[in-house]
Design an enzyme around this catalytic site. Sequence first.
Site, PDB file in Angstrom:
ATOM      1  N   GLU A   1      35.319  46.869  41.845  1.00  0.00           N
ATOM      2  CA  GLU A   1      34.520  45.875  42.575  1.00  0.00           C
ATOM      3  C   GLU A   1      33.560  46.581  43.531  1.00  0.00           C
ATOM      4  O   GLU A   1      33.514  46.292  44.738  1.00  0.00           O
ATOM      5  CB  GLU A   1      35.419  44.852  43.287  1.00  0.00           C
ATOM      6  CG  GLU A   1      36.246  44.056  42.286  1.00  0.00           C
ATOM      7  CD  GLU A   1      36.882  42.781  42.821  1.00  0.00           C
ATOM      8  OE1 GLU A   1      36.881  42.551  44.036  1.00  0.00           O
ATOM      9  OE2 GLU A   1      37.394  41.993  41.980  1.00  0.00           O
TER      10      GLU A   1
ATOM     11  N   GLU B   1      40.723  42.393  35.503  1.00  0.00           N
ATOM     12  CA  GLU B   1      41.456  41.540  36.455  1.00  0.00           C
ATOM     13  C   GLU B   1      41.200  40.099  36.070  1.00  0.00           C
ATOM     14  O   GLU B   1      40.040  39.678  35.952  1.00  0.00           O
ATOM     15  CB  GLU B   1      40.993  41.774  37.903  1.00  0.00           C
ATOM     16  CG  GLU B   1      41.562  43.029  38.509  1.00  0.00           C
ATOM     17  CD  GLU B   1      41.209  43.212  39.985  1.00  0.00           C
ATOM     18  OE1 GLU B   1      41.076  42.204  40.710  1.00  0.00           O
ATOM     19  OE2 GLU B   1      41.051  44.379  40.395  1.00  0.00           O
TER      20      GLU B   1
HETATM   21  O1  AHR Z   1      43.896  41.087  42.725  1.00  0.00           O
HETATM   22  C1  AHR Z   1      43.576  41.045  44.072  1.00  0.00           C
HETATM   23  C2  AHR Z   1      42.210  41.607  44.363  1.00  0.00           C
HETATM   24  O2  AHR Z   1      41.247  40.835  43.721  1.00  0.00           O
HETATM   25  C3  AHR Z   1      41.948  42.983  43.843  1.00  0.00           C
HETATM   26  O3  AHR Z   1      42.432  43.961  44.684  1.00  0.00           O
HETATM   27  C4  AHR Z   1      40.455  43.022  43.808  1.00  0.00           C
HETATM   28  O4  AHR Z   1      39.951  43.920  42.868  1.00  0.00           O
HETATM   29  C5  AHR Z   1      40.088  41.589  43.525  1.00  0.00           C
HETATM   30  O5  AHR Z   1      39.119  41.122  44.400  1.00  0.00           O
END
Ligand code: AHR
Length: 561
Positions: A240, A363
Site C-alpha cells: 500500500e 489482501e
Molecule cells: O489488513 C489490515 C490492513 O489493511 C493491512 O495492514 C493493510 O495493508 C490494509 O490497509
Amino acid sequence: MLFIGDDPNLFAIFFCVVKNKVFERQLLFCSFDLKLNIKLESIKSLRMKKLTLIVVVLLVAFTMKAQVNVLQIDVDGGKTQINKNIYGQFAEHLGRCIYDGIWVGKDSPIPNVNGYRKDLLEALQALKIPVLRWPGGCFADTYHWKNGIGPVADRPKIKNVFWGGTVEDNSFGTNEFLNLCELLGCDPYISANVGSGTVGEMVDWIEYMTSDDNVPMANLRKKNGREKPWNVKFLGIGNESWGCGGNMTPEYYADLMKQYSNYAAMYGGDKFQRIGCGSNGSDFNWTKVLMEKGRNNMDGLSLHYYTIAGEGWDKKGPATNFGEESYFLGLKKALYMDELVSRHSAIMDQYDKDKRVALLVDEWGIWTNVEPGTNPGHLFQQNSMRDALIASSTLDILNKHSDRVKMANIAQVVNVLQSMILTQGNKMVLTPTYHVFKMYNVHQDATLLPSSLICEQYKLGTDQIPAISSTSSVDKNGKIHITLSNLNPSKEIKLEIDLSGKGFTKINSGSVLTATAFNSINSFDKPETVSPVTFKNVKKLSDNKLEVSIPSKSVVVLELE
Ligand code: AHR
C-alpha cells in the site's frame, strides 16, 4: 422466429404480444428445452390470436418462474489452470494474529510445536495453504528484519506503530516464519520494507533467506542455526505504497519499485517473483501508471479490496447480530470484485496481452467493526455464515479470472479480519470461512471448466444480486468438482446442471455448509454451529444432467467422475 434471449424477461414477451407482428413464433428460453411453436395462422380472429398468445405467455412465464436456474458446463473445454495460490493466506503482525495466534512460544502452557500453537498448526495443515504472505500489511513497511533474528533474549522489543501501539518482543521473526511455511508445506511471500527501509536492508534480507554462498548474510543465517537457504518464491516490493506504505504517487512508486526490483533480481536471481504494489480498489490510474512504467520490472502487480457491509469506514457494521440489509450489502459489495478485477485486467491487457504480469489480490475479505470490548487497534472480528458466502463467491470470481489472477491472500489467517481460525486461551474455533476454504481446495491447480449460469435473482427492496455463484473444474485425475453457493437467505433453489461433452458416470460425494441463520457463528462455547455435512439433495438425471436443490444460504461442493 424470434429469439427472446437468455433473460426471461416478461416485459419483452408482452411487448411482442401487443405488437402482434409475427404469426409464427418460436420462443426459445435460454436452454431449458422449453420450445414452443405457436401457430397463429390457424386462429382467424385477431382478438383470439391475442388472447391465445397472452395465455401461452402467462403459462410460459409461470413455468419459467418455477425453474429458471441452469448451469451449463463444458466438460471438454477447459484451458486455464486455477492457480492454487488463489487460495493463499496472509499473516500480519496485527493484534493476535502472530503472537497468541500462530505463536505462543515454547514455554507456553498451550500445547505447541517449537512455539507454534499445535491445534492451529494441524488445522492449517489440513487446509492445504499454498502460499502465506508476511509480515504485513502496513506493518511490513515498518519492519526491520534484523530485529527478529538471533537469540530471542537479544532481540529488541518494538512498538507496533500501526496496530494499537502494542509492544512485541520479536520472538517471531524470519526463521520462525520460514520454518512455519515448511511445516505447512506452503510457499512464503515476503513483503519487503520500502516505506521506512532501504534497498540495502532488503538485499541483506534476500541474502539471509536465499543465498548459499559464502557471503555475510548467508553466514549469519548459518550462525543462527539454519544451514540451507529457504525457498522463498515471492517478494513484495512494499505494501500500500499509496497509503500506509509511504503515501506515494504512482509515478514516484513506479521509479522506486524499479530500483528495488532490479537489486532484488541481482541478489535473488530468478529464485522469486517480484510483486509490485498495486491499487487501492478502484484506483485504475495506479494500475495504468505501473504497467506503463514498470511492467518489465515485475512479475505481478497486487490489488487490495475489502468488503464493507455498513455505511463506510467509520461504520463498517457488526460481524454478528446483523440484519438482512447488512447481509445483502456484504454480498453485493463482495461481488464487486468481479468488476474490479475485470477493469484492472483490461488495463493490464493493453500493456501485456500475453498476460506475463500476474494480478495478485493479496489482501481481500470482509472488514467489520471490532468485537465489542476488544482493542480497536487489533481488528479482531467474528465470522459468520454470511462471511462464508462472501468467501465462496469471491473465490468463484477469482477462479473465473484465473487467466490473469494468479494469487490471492485473504486477510488474515487468524484472529483478525476474515480469519480462518479464532483463538481464546486454549480454545480454538474454525470459522465458517475456514470450512469454505477447505471445501474449495479441490479447485487448487485444477483446470477451470467454462460454464454459463442462468439463475434467478436474490432481491431485497429494490436491489438484487444473482442468487447463485459457482465454479466448475476438473483435476488431474479427471474428477469434476462443482462448487455452488445459494446467496438467498430464505429460499432453497433447484438448479439443473448440464454437462456437455463426455459428461460423467457417477456422483462421488457432496458436502454442504449452511446454518440456521445467515448470521450464525462458531463461538468458543459452540464451535461447531456452522460445519459442513454430507449433501444428499442431488439427483443424476442422465450422463449429462443432474439436478441439485441448494439450501438457502449454503455452499455446496460436488465431486463427479
Ligand atoms: O489488513 C489490515 C490492513 O489493511 C493491512 O495492514 C493493510 O495493508 C490494509 O490497509
